[in-house]
Motif scaffolding. Structure first.
Motif, PDB file in Angstrom:
ATOM      1  N   GLY A  59     -12.608  -3.605 -11.211  1.00 18.57           N
ATOM      2  CA  GLY A  59     -11.590  -2.646 -10.785  1.00 18.57           C
ATOM      3  C   GLY A  59     -11.672  -2.346  -9.299  1.00 18.57           C
ATOM      4  O   GLY A  59     -10.646  -2.240  -8.614  1.00 18.57           O
ATOM      5  N   ALA A  60     -12.881  -2.232  -8.783  1.00 24.28           N
ATOM      6  CA  ALA A  60     -13.062  -1.951  -7.356  1.00 24.28           C
ATOM      7  C   ALA A  60     -12.544  -3.108  -6.509  1.00 24.28           C
ATOM      8  O   ALA A  60     -11.839  -2.898  -5.517  1.00 24.28           O
ATOM      9  CB  ALA A  60     -14.540  -1.691  -7.061  1.00 24.28           C
ATOM     10  N   ALA A  65      -8.197  -5.549  -3.202  1.00 19.82           N
ATOM     11  CA  ALA A  65      -7.249  -6.660  -3.027  1.00 19.82           C
ATOM     12  C   ALA A  65      -5.814  -6.149  -2.966  1.00 19.82           C
ATOM     13  O   ALA A  65      -5.018  -6.610  -2.140  1.00 19.82           O
ATOM     14  CB  ALA A  65      -7.413  -7.671  -4.160  1.00 19.82           C
ATOM     15  N   VAL A  66      -5.469  -5.191  -3.813  1.00 20.51           N
ATOM     16  CA  VAL A  66      -4.120  -4.621  -3.799  1.00 20.51           C
ATOM     17  C   VAL A  66      -3.864  -3.922  -2.468  1.00 20.51           C
ATOM     18  O   VAL A  66      -2.781  -4.055  -1.877  1.00 20.51           O
ATOM     19  CB  VAL A  66      -3.910  -3.656  -4.990  1.00 20.51           C
ATOM     20  CG1 VAL A  66      -2.635  -2.847  -4.824  1.00 20.51           C
ATOM     21  CG2 VAL A  66      -3.887  -4.432  -6.292  1.00 20.51           C
ATOM     22  N   SER A  67      -4.849  -3.206  -1.955  1.00 21.22           N
ATOM     23  CA  SER A  67      -4.720  -2.531  -0.670  1.00 21.22           C
ATOM     24  C   SER A  67      -4.492  -3.544   0.453  1.00 21.22           C
ATOM     25  O   SER A  67      -3.632  -3.358   1.315  1.00 21.22           O
ATOM     26  CB  SER A  67      -5.971  -1.704  -0.392  1.00 21.22           C
ATOM     27  OG  SER A  67      -5.911  -1.127   0.883  1.00 21.22           O
ATOM     28  N   GLU A  68      -5.268  -4.636   0.443  1.00 21.50           N
ATOM     29  CA  GLU A  68      -5.108  -5.684   1.454  1.00 21.50           C
ATOM     30  C   GLU A  68      -3.737  -6.349   1.350  1.00 21.50           C
ATOM     31  O   GLU A  68      -3.096  -6.631   2.364  1.00 21.50           O
ATOM     32  CB  GLU A  68      -6.220  -6.718   1.331  1.00 21.50           C
ATOM     33  CG  GLU A  68      -7.582  -6.185   1.738  1.00 21.50           C
ATOM     34  CD  GLU A  68      -8.713  -7.142   1.444  1.00 21.50           C
ATOM     35  OE1 GLU A  68      -8.467  -8.241   0.867  1.00 21.50           O
ATOM     36  OE2 GLU A  68      -9.860  -6.806   1.778  1.00 21.50           O
ATOM     37  N   VAL A  73       1.930  -7.173   3.168  1.00 18.73           N
ATOM     38  CA  VAL A  73       3.368  -7.058   2.908  1.00 18.73           C
ATOM     39  C   VAL A  73       4.027  -6.167   3.953  1.00 18.73           C
ATOM     40  O   VAL A  73       5.112  -6.487   4.465  1.00 18.73           O
ATOM     41  CB  VAL A  73       3.635  -6.539   1.472  1.00 18.73           C
ATOM     42  CG1 VAL A  73       5.087  -6.133   1.288  1.00 18.73           C
ATOM     43  CG2 VAL A  73       3.239  -7.582   0.450  1.00 18.73           C
ATOM     44  N   GLU A  74       3.389  -5.062   4.286  1.00 16.18           N
ATOM     45  CA  GLU A  74       3.944  -4.169   5.310  1.00 16.18           C
ATOM     46  C   GLU A  74       4.080  -4.886   6.650  1.00 16.18           C
ATOM     47  O   GLU A  74       5.083  -4.733   7.353  1.00 16.18           O
ATOM     48  CB  GLU A  74       3.079  -2.913   5.459  1.00 16.18           C
ATOM     49  CG  GLU A  74       3.202  -1.967   4.285  1.00 16.18           C
ATOM     50  CD  GLU A  74       2.207  -0.814   4.343  1.00 16.18           C
ATOM     51  OE1 GLU A  74       1.294  -0.818   5.215  1.00 16.18           O
ATOM     52  OE2 GLU A  74       2.330   0.085   3.494  1.00 16.18           O
TER      53      GLU A  74
END
Length: 85
Positions: A59-60, A65-68, A73-74
């Protein structure tokens, strides 16, 4: 992510959703394999052995990975906005 039922008779009434440790082990991802454990040494593990999956660690890493990916994407969205000008 799979829906599965344990084959052990004591678990027959339980249907679960989650990752299957054997699938993570066979994924080829060195980073993901770090979260798979067994009572036998890794080099002797067999698909029929009992595996354990460290969901907290997984999960960590997934959250990071989602944050990166969100940052990536931004950045892409900003570049597209500049190109559209």
């Amino acid at each position: 992510l799979k829906r599965f039922q344990f084959s052990t008779p004591s678990y027959n009434h339980n249907i679960h959703r989650g990752f299957v440790a054997q699938d993570i082990e066979e994924s080829g991802s060195t980073e993901m394999k770090k979260f798979v454990y067994s009572m036998v040494p890794k080099n002797k593990m067999d698909y029929g052995d009992i595996y354990f999956l460290d969901y907290f660690g997984l999960g960590a890493v997934t959250t990071k990975a989602v944050s990166e990916l969100n940052t990536y994407v931004e950045n892409l969205e900003s570049r597209v906005a500049v190109l559209k000008g």
